[in-house]
Enzyme design. Structure first.
Site: not given
Ligand code: GCW
Length: 718
Positions: A307, A381, A409
């Protein structure tokens, strides 16, 4: 805060029923026990033999906690004594601190540094309760073990328990930025006030450390994995050291998320290439400086090449080369590198969930022994439900730990009641089937399957400045449950729920039963109204709160819900079979067969692995479309049932917390209905099928749902 009155040994105003509580005390409330049980415990804990605490802040913390707990629950302070001179003594000590313990000749070696024994022994003919351990931290955990037994009504004259943590590193990961904002945080701002540190350390830090110790959490990564290099500067390290000093007595070590490009950003180098001598040297010098300030520093957590974060691949180096460089810097000091497996490349793959496995498994056996690969529970995720991450069991020569997300989340933030331990248990109990029957995820995580030298369980924290720490009462249960499962991944989520309810809300047996039942059903309910039958990532862009199954315009294709649902007028679901993306082949042959075969794939993962026509007949006798709508509707009905059950216990839970839970359940009902209606409308707009007769139509047209925005959703990085 509810002040404990040490002189009078009580929490006077709160020993009455139904006095409002703000939740600050978490599960460490230590309210008066009910009369007959209280009297029985009193007889067993009249006096206390405790080693002198001089020089050991851990012992002092253990003694204070014990007195706080016993005074609160039994209403009297035990007499402090130096020897057992009568019935009902509690002796606490290690063989070093208490001759009595060595004289008893109890075998303690197998308890290691953190384990403890609580049991009854005969001393000079007197019935005596003993908390014994090899080290002070073990005693502290033992004290919390005894208090938990008292709080849950298990303590008696035969009480005996031996407890040794199965997992070495039991960590919270805070996604807290240095300015106090928390990524995916739903409980206010960060509890770490870097602006005021190191001069002022909020007393709340002690309560935070106590809470962690009470469930056996022994490390905390204090800053976000989307890291700022500033966290590694000298000015900042002094602040971290001040926190570490407060945490140390509670067996809690600090760790830092490290940004891979730090040598450039704060070190004035022109490269962060892990093979460059000056870079390697930079990390070594940094480690030296850190350990001078924080001798028990835990290590670095690294999110690399994921990311947009920098990493070794920016220099055409591998994850192993990056991780091992950091590991070499920490090795002389005994620190670890926790390298996240949550990596996906800049090029959008045919199936994102296959990437980490493809990229990392070839490196099995090449990571240094002080590297732990931190693997999210599922391959995508933290979705409401995912199959296990195929990396579990696939890297027998690598230390592999698990990462759960405690903060919700993708599960309704703090306002939805979702007890996560049932899902975590489902993950931990799953048999990877790679190394014979019983090669479960739990055995990978606790290190027993491959005799890993370092085992680890991490949870992304749900803690913030909110008075009740987690934003809601029931989210406290997830912090608690994470700690308990990290200590022992085999624990039963139902038993954990009962413990938590008894310690946090009420000991009234019917209410404990009812509340635990609400908790245990809650995860499946949320899955049903958000992502039934194995759907995933149907949340709106960025905020990840409300539904957005129609979204197809995110920055990356694989951030789009449409990428995951693959829905059109003919069918729905992501084909991950051998004929599709082939992701299923990343599991053991047996699991792969189970998931590939439509007769054996669990219905709750159906659309994760298969793309099927809307009219596909399921074992339930319904078509896929009918089943989907019915599950969404069941989710909403499930929230209504939770509301009904919760309403029956207003007289056993204090008014404040009762009110907050009730109000949040109404929010959850509103959101669940929205999820159902929005998703059903969207999918119906594609397949143009009628709804099953027993299910109500969506309240609005699809355009209404598409227009909804969540500009103020917390925790969303803009
Ligand atoms: O699920 C995603 C989240 C990000 C997070 C990423 C991760 C810290 O939306 O906010 O970043 O995973 O786990 O690195």
């Amino acid at each position: 805060m509810l002040e404990f009155d040490a002189d009078n040994c009580s929490f006077p105003e709160t020993n009455q029923k139904n006095v409002s509580e703000d939740g600050y005390e978490l599960w460490m409330r230590y309210r008066a026990l009910e009369p007959p049980y209280c009297a029985a415990c009193n007889r067993l804990l009249r006096s206390l033999v405790f080693p002198g605490c001089s020089g050991s802040k851990t012992l002092a913390a253990a003694r204070d906690e014990l007195l706080r707990g016993i005074c609160g629950m039994l209403g009297v302070t035990p007499l402090l004594s130096t020897a057992v001179t009568g019935e009902g003594t509690l002796c606490v000590g290690t063989s070093n601190t208490m001759p009595l313990i060595s004289a008893l000749g109890l075998p303690l070696d197998h308890l290691g540094k953190e384990g403890y024994f609580i049991g009854t022994v005969d001393v000079n003919g007197f019935h005596t309760t003993l908390i014994a351990a090899n080290e002070d931290t073990g005693l502290l955990y033992g004290v919390f073990g005894l208090l938990r037994a008292l709080q849950t009504g298990l303590f008696n004259s035969d009480f005996c328990v031996e407890s040794v943590p199965k997992v070495m590193f039991r960590l919270l990961n805070h996604w807290d930025n240095l300015d106090g904002w928390v990524e995916r945080g739903y409980a206010g701002r960060s509890i770490f006030n870097w602006w005021e540190l190191p001069e002022y350390v909020d007393p709340r830090m002690i309560d935070y450390a106590r809470a962690n110790a009470s469930v056996g959490i022994n490390g905390v990564v204090v800053n976000n994995v989307n890291a700022s290099s500033e966290a590694l500067t000298d000015g900042f390290l002094v602040k971290v050291a001040a926190l570490a000093d407060q945490f140390r007595p509670f067996g809690l070590r600090v760790y830092l998320s490290a940004k891979f490009s730090a040598p450039i950003e704060i070190g004035e180098l022109t490269t962060a290439d892990p093979l460059a001598v000056e870079v390697r040297d930079w990390w070594k010098k940094l480690a030296n400086r850190i350990y001078l300030l924080i001798p028990d520093f835990g290590g670095f957590l690294v999110k690399a090449n994921s990311e947009g974060q920098p990493g070794p691949k920016d220099y055409n180096r591998t994850h192993v080369e990056g991780a091992n460089m950091c590991a070499d810097a920490l090795e002389p000091w005994g620190g670890v590198v926790i390298w996240r497996s949550f990596v996906y490349s800049n090029d959008v793959a045919r199936d994102r969930v296959t990437q980490a496995y493809t990229e990392l498994t070839p490196f099995d056996g090449q990571f240094r022994s002080n590297v732990v690969l931190q693997v999210k529970n599922g391959p995508l995720d933290f979705q409401p439900r995912e199959p296990i991450n195929p990396l579990f069991g696939a890297m027998p020569n690598t230390n592999v730990g698990i990462e759960f997300q405690i903060t919700k989340e993708y599960l309704g933030f703090q306002t939805h009641l979702v007890y996560l331990a049932s899902f975590w248990h489902e993950v931990l109990k799953t048999d990877t089937d790679r190394w014979g029957r019983g090669s479960t995820v739990a055995r990978v995580v606790d290190g027993s399957l491959f005799r890993s030298c370092r085992s680890m369980a991490a949870g992304v924290a749900n803690i913030g400045s909110s008075r009740n720490w987690c934003g809601s009462t029931f989210d406290q249960a997830n912090w608690f449950a994470f700690g308990r499962l990290a200590w022992n991944p085999d624990l039963d989520p139902e038993a954990i729920a009962r413990e938590w309810v008894s310690m946090t809300l009420t000991r009234q047996p019917e209410a404990v039963e009812l509340i635990s039942d609400i908790m245990l059903r809650s995860h499946e309910i949320a899955v049903n109204y958000m992502a039934p039958l194995g759907l995933a990532h149907q949340m709106g862009t960025g905020h990840h709160h409300g539904p957005g199954p129609w979204i197809d315009n995110s920055g990356r294709t694989d951030w789009n819900p449409t990428y995951y649902n693959c829905a059109d007028h003919i069918g729905i679901g992501f084909d991950r079979t051998a004929q599709g993306s082939g992701a299923v082949l990343q599991y053991s042959q047996k699991l792969s067969q189970t998931y590939s075969d439509l007769n054996t794939v669990p219905s709750n993962l159906l659309l994760w692995f298969h793309h099927l026509p809307w009219g596909f007949m399921l074992a339930s006798g319904r078509t896929l479309w009918q089943e989907l709508v019915i599950r969404y509707t069941d989710g909403v009905d499930g929230v209504e049932r939770m509301i009904g059950k919760w309403a029956t216990i207003s007289d056993v839970v204090d008014a404040s917390r009762f009110y907050q839970v009730s109000a949040y359940l109404q929010i959850q009902l509103k959101d669940a209905s929205l999820w159902r209606d929005a998703c059903v409308s969207y999918f119906q707009s594609l397949n143009e099928l009628t709804l099953p007769s027993e299910t109500p139509p969506p309240q609005h047209g699809l355009e209404y749902y598409k227009r909804l925005k969540y500009p103020h959703a917390p925790g969303n990085p803009h």
